[in-house]
Design a protein around this motif. Structure first.
Motif, PDB file in Angstrom:
ATOM      1  N   SER A  32       1.707   7.157 -16.082  1.00  0.00           N
ATOM      2  CA  SER A  32       1.198   5.936 -16.698  1.00  0.00           C
ATOM      3  C   SER A  32       0.756   6.243 -18.118  1.00  0.00           C
ATOM      4  O   SER A  32       0.506   7.407 -18.469  1.00  0.00           O
ATOM      5  CB  SER A  32       0.025   5.380 -15.892  1.00  0.00           C
ATOM      6  N   PRO A  33       0.656   5.221 -18.970  1.00  0.00           N
ATOM      7  CA  PRO A  33       0.227   5.446 -20.357  1.00  0.00           C
ATOM      8  C   PRO A  33      -1.154   6.091 -20.475  1.00  0.00           C
ATOM      9  O   PRO A  33      -1.454   6.716 -21.491  1.00  0.00           O
ATOM     10  CB  PRO A  33       0.234   4.029 -20.958  1.00  0.00           C
ATOM     11  N   SER A  34      -1.975   5.935 -19.443  1.00  0.00           N
ATOM     12  CA  SER A  34      -3.313   6.535 -19.501  1.00  0.00           C
ATOM     13  C   SER A  34      -3.294   8.033 -19.242  1.00  0.00           C
ATOM     14  O   SER A  34      -4.296   8.722 -19.473  1.00  0.00           O
ATOM     15  CB  SER A  34      -4.235   5.859 -18.479  1.00  0.00           C
ATOM     16  N   ASP A  35      -2.150   8.568 -18.769  1.00  0.00           N
ATOM     17  CA  ASP A  35      -2.031  10.004 -18.505  1.00  0.00           C
ATOM     18  C   ASP A  35      -1.704  10.738 -19.807  1.00  0.00           C
ATOM     19  O   ASP A  35      -0.622  11.300 -19.975  1.00  0.00           O
ATOM     20  CB  ASP A  35      -0.957  10.264 -17.449  1.00  0.00           C
ATOM     21  N   ILE A  36      -2.645  10.721 -20.731  1.00  0.00           N
ATOM     22  CA  ILE A  36      -2.431  11.354 -22.029  1.00  0.00           C
ATOM     23  C   ILE A  36      -2.608  12.858 -21.904  1.00  0.00           C
ATOM     24  O   ILE A  36      -3.106  13.368 -20.902  1.00  0.00           O
ATOM     25  CB  ILE A  36      -3.365  10.770 -23.103  1.00  0.00           C
ATOM     26  N   LEU A  37      -2.202  13.568 -22.942  1.00  0.00           N
ATOM     27  CA  LEU A  37      -2.139  15.025 -22.889  1.00  0.00           C
ATOM     28  C   LEU A  37      -3.448  15.689 -22.441  1.00  0.00           C
ATOM     29  O   LEU A  37      -3.396  16.597 -21.604  1.00  0.00           O
ATOM     30  CB  LEU A  37      -1.689  15.572 -24.240  1.00  0.00           C
ATOM     31  N   PRO A  38      -4.615  15.311 -22.953  1.00  0.00           N
ATOM     32  CA  PRO A  38      -5.838  15.980 -22.477  1.00  0.00           C
ATOM     33  C   PRO A  38      -6.033  15.878 -20.967  1.00  0.00           C
ATOM     34  O   PRO A  38      -6.476  16.852 -20.338  1.00  0.00           O
ATOM     35  CB  PRO A  38      -6.956  15.241 -23.231  1.00  0.00           C
ATOM     36  N   ARG A  39      -5.684  14.744 -20.368  1.00  0.00           N
ATOM     37  CA  ARG A  39      -5.816  14.594 -18.919  1.00  0.00           C
ATOM     38  C   ARG A  39      -4.793  15.477 -18.195  1.00  0.00           C
ATOM     39  O   ARG A  39      -5.093  16.058 -17.156  1.00  0.00           O
ATOM     40  CB  ARG A  39      -5.622  13.134 -18.513  1.00  0.00           C
ATOM     41  N   GLU A  57       9.245  22.198 -13.840  1.00  0.00           N
ATOM     42  CA  GLU A  57       9.698  21.109 -14.712  1.00  0.00           C
ATOM     43  C   GLU A  57      10.385  20.080 -13.833  1.00  0.00           C
ATOM     44  O   GLU A  57      11.539  20.240 -13.441  1.00  0.00           O
ATOM     45  CB  GLU A  57      10.661  21.610 -15.800  1.00  0.00           C
ATOM     46  N   ILE A  58       9.676  19.023 -13.510  1.00  0.00           N
ATOM     47  CA  ILE A  58      10.168  18.021 -12.565  1.00  0.00           C
ATOM     48  C   ILE A  58      10.141  16.643 -13.212  1.00  0.00           C
ATOM     49  O   ILE A  58       9.254  16.336 -14.004  1.00  0.00           O
ATOM     50  CB  ILE A  58       9.338  18.032 -11.265  1.00  0.00           C
ATOM     51  N   PHE A  59      11.125  15.848 -12.880  1.00  0.00           N
ATOM     52  CA  PHE A  59      11.190  14.470 -13.371  1.00  0.00           C
ATOM     53  C   PHE A  59      11.396  13.574 -12.162  1.00  0.00           C
ATOM     54  O   PHE A  59      12.516  13.180 -11.844  1.00  0.00           O
ATOM     55  CB  PHE A  59      12.312  14.325 -14.408  1.00  0.00           C
ATOM     56  N   ASP A  60      10.293  13.296 -11.484  1.00  0.00           N
ATOM     57  CA  ASP A  60      10.339  12.681 -10.158  1.00  0.00           C
ATOM     58  C   ASP A  60      10.185  11.171 -10.255  1.00  0.00           C
ATOM     59  O   ASP A  60       9.076  10.639 -10.250  1.00  0.00           O
ATOM     60  CB  ASP A  60       9.232  13.286  -9.284  1.00  0.00           C
ATOM     61  N   GLY A  61      11.321  10.489 -10.349  1.00  0.00           N
ATOM     62  CA  GLY A  61      11.319   9.034 -10.329  1.00  0.00           C
ATOM     63  C   GLY A  61      11.487   8.462  -8.948  1.00  0.00           C
ATOM     64  O   GLY A  61      11.773   7.275  -8.796  1.00  0.00           O
ATOM     65  N   GLY A  62      11.317   9.319  -7.913  1.00  0.00           N
ATOM     66  CA  GLY A  62      11.525   8.876  -6.545  1.00  0.00           C
ATOM     67  C   GLY A  62      12.996   8.893  -6.176  1.00  0.00           C
ATOM     68  O   GLY A  62      13.870   9.051  -7.044  1.00  0.00           O
ATOM     69  N   PRO A  63      13.322   8.744  -4.885  1.00  0.00           N
ATOM     70  CA  PRO A  63      14.722   8.816  -4.442  1.00  0.00           C
ATOM     71  C   PRO A  63      15.638   7.797  -5.114  1.00  0.00           C
ATOM     72  O   PRO A  63      16.842   8.016  -5.198  1.00  0.00           O
ATOM     73  CB  PRO A  63      14.621   8.552  -2.933  1.00  0.00           C
ATOM     74  N   LYS A  77       4.420   6.554  -8.553  1.00  0.00           N
ATOM     75  CA  LYS A  77       3.011   6.545  -8.924  1.00  0.00           C
ATOM     76  C   LYS A  77       2.273   7.657  -8.185  1.00  0.00           C
ATOM     77  O   LYS A  77       2.508   7.894  -7.000  1.00  0.00           O
ATOM     78  CB  LYS A  77       2.375   5.184  -8.588  1.00  0.00           C
ATOM     79  N   TYR A  78       1.371   8.329  -8.900  1.00  0.00           N
ATOM     80  CA  TYR A  78       0.570   9.382  -8.274  1.00  0.00           C
ATOM     81  C   TYR A  78      -0.656   9.657  -9.131  1.00  0.00           C
ATOM     82  O   TYR A  78      -0.732   9.247 -10.295  1.00  0.00           O
ATOM     83  CB  TYR A  78       1.387  10.662  -8.085  1.00  0.00           C
ATOM     84  N   GLU A  79      -1.600  10.367  -8.545  1.00  0.00           N
ATOM     85  CA  GLU A  79      -2.809  10.764  -9.249  1.00  0.00           C
ATOM     86  C   GLU A  79      -2.601  12.163  -9.809  1.00  0.00           C
ATOM     87  O   GLU A  79      -2.124  13.060  -9.112  1.00  0.00           O
ATOM     88  CB  GLU A  79      -4.004  10.721  -8.283  1.00  0.00           C
ATOM     89  N   LEU A  80      -2.961  12.360 -11.072  1.00  0.00           N
ATOM     90  CA  LEU A  80      -2.617  13.591 -11.779  1.00  0.00           C
ATOM     91  C   LEU A  80      -3.092  14.852 -11.078  1.00  0.00           C
ATOM     92  O   LEU A  80      -2.305  15.782 -10.855  1.00  0.00           O
ATOM     93  CB  LEU A  80      -3.202  13.565 -13.193  1.00  0.00           C
ATOM     94  N   GLU A  81      -4.371  14.936 -10.751  1.00  0.00           N
ATOM     95  CA  GLU A  81      -4.909  16.179 -10.205  1.00  0.00           C
ATOM     96  C   GLU A  81      -4.281  16.516  -8.862  1.00  0.00           C
ATOM     97  O   GLU A  81      -3.946  17.675  -8.599  1.00  0.00           O
ATOM     98  CB  GLU A  81      -6.427  16.092 -10.093  1.00  0.00           C
ATOM     99  N   ALA A  82      -4.115  15.508  -8.002  1.00  0.00           N
ATOM    100  CA  ALA A  82      -3.513  15.753  -6.693  1.00  0.00           C
ATOM    101  C   ALA A  82      -2.065  16.212  -6.848  1.00  0.00           C
ATOM    102  O   ALA A  82      -1.591  17.105  -6.128  1.00  0.00           O
ATOM    103  CB  ALA A  82      -3.587  14.495  -5.835  1.00  0.00           C
TER     104      ALA A  82
END
Length: 348
Positions: free
Chosen positions: A24-31, A312-318, A324-329
């Motif tokens: 998501s756009p809120s997942d900026i580099l510091p996060r 290096e993964i680009f997971d757009g789903g099947p 959608k996912y939570e960054l830390e998890a």
């Protein structure tokens, strides 16, 4: 060939490509950096788009990709962020569409101007490694002769050597001239520079020699299945026996979804099927993929290589439409799958 002991794989340093986390756009580099640090990764591959995005975040407006004076300032900020999160910057990536442009062309001039600008950014970041992807530009626009490719990359290597920097050359499975590991290894060998090595990749390797996203089976169907398996096994054995470990700079890790329905065998928005597959259908290991990624990783480890493994993964789903996912998890899951891969690759 080197044995793969559990003790030896425990020493392998683990990294993560910054471009391949966040949804998501809120997942900026510091996060992103905070999540990767908490998950236990030691370093990142920093993507150039992440530099541009963070620059836009800081400035409140987009910054041109060739505004290197401003981007160097941003690079210093990113280096500070990484240090605050106990992360190093293992590599800057992806430097693409560099080699093969006709001499005297504006494209070639731009390619070398970009190289000089990226070198300035590398100095600011404190990294010594530049990833170069095997060109995916249509062959009617560039020279794909081995001589031209080698000459351009040798010139780039010499530019990097002036700063004690290295070049990691990667095969992209949709590349016009180097889709497989054998092709990039031949090119790296011909360049014959001490600061040039390989960026190998489980997806790119299996995706070029074993799988095909345009078929119903998800496999290359030009040969019978048993022949395909034998050919791939022979190729991995050749990799393990012929590539010196010191010429491997890193192994990137990802799997691939079997695309259903298969991708159409046509170029869409400049990307051939394997390029689209790479862009959207690459999960982490053990998360729904089907490629023989353990075979690739084992072959690399059998060379004696114990350097960087980088997710290096680009997971757009099947269906490749987004996930959608939570960054830390997600970062923690990636670390768990990386460790599982390493354990599964041991001889013990």
């Amino acid at each position: 060939m080197a044995s793969i002991t559990s003790t030896s794989v425990q020493t392998i340093p683990l990294a993560y490509a910054s471009c391949s986390i966040g949804c998501s756009p809120s997942d900026i580099l510091p996060r992103k950096l905070e999540a990767l640090s908490k998950a236990g990764f030691a370093s990142i591959e920093l993507s150039f788009p992440d530099i541009l995005d963070y620059a836009a975040h800081l400035q409140g407006q987009p910054i041109s990709s060739n505004n290197f004076s401003e981007l160097v300032i941003v690079a210093h900020r990113i280096r500070e962020l990484c240090e605050a999160n106990s992360l190093t910057i293992m590599m800057l990536q992806p430097f693409a569409n560099f080699e093969g442009w006709p001499k005297g062309s504006t494209e070639r001039e731009d390619a070398f101007a970009r190289a000089r600008g990226w070198i300035e950014i590398m100095e600011a970041l404190g990294t010594d490694l530049l990833q170069v992807g095997a060109t995916d530009t249509p062959p009617d626009r560039i020279s794909i002769t081995r001589e031209a490719i080698v000459s351009d990359l040798r010139e780039l290597a010499d530019l990097l050597a002036e700063h004690n920097f290295r070049l990691a050359y990667e095969n992209w499975c949709w590349s016009t001239h180097a889709p497989g590991w054998k092709e990039v290894w031949k090119i790296v060998s011909a360049i014959d520079r001490p600061n040039v090595g390989l960026c190998l990749d489980t997806f790119q390797t299996a995706g070029s020699e074993w799988a095909d996203p345009t078929t119903g089976s998800g496999l290359i169907e030009e040969v019978p299945y048993d022949v395909l398996q034998k050919n791939f096994s022979t190729s991995m054995d050749e990799l393990a026996r012929t590539v010196p470990p010191e010429k491997i700079y890193l192994l990137q890790i990802s799997d691939a979804y079997k695309v259903s329905p298969p991708l159409k065998n046509e170029t869409i928005e400049g990307l051939r099927p394997r390029g689209r597959w790479s862009h959207d259908y690459r999960p982490m290991p053990y998360d729904g993929g089907y490629l023989p990624i353990e075979d690739v990783a084992k072959a690399v480890l059998k060379t004696g290589f114990r350097g960087w493994f980088s997710m290096e993964i680009f997971d757009g789903g099947p269906e490749g439409k987004g996930k959608k996912y939570e960054l830390e998890a997600y970062a923690k899951s990636a670390m768990q799958s990386m460790r599982k891969l390493l354990i599964n690759c041991t001889d013990e």
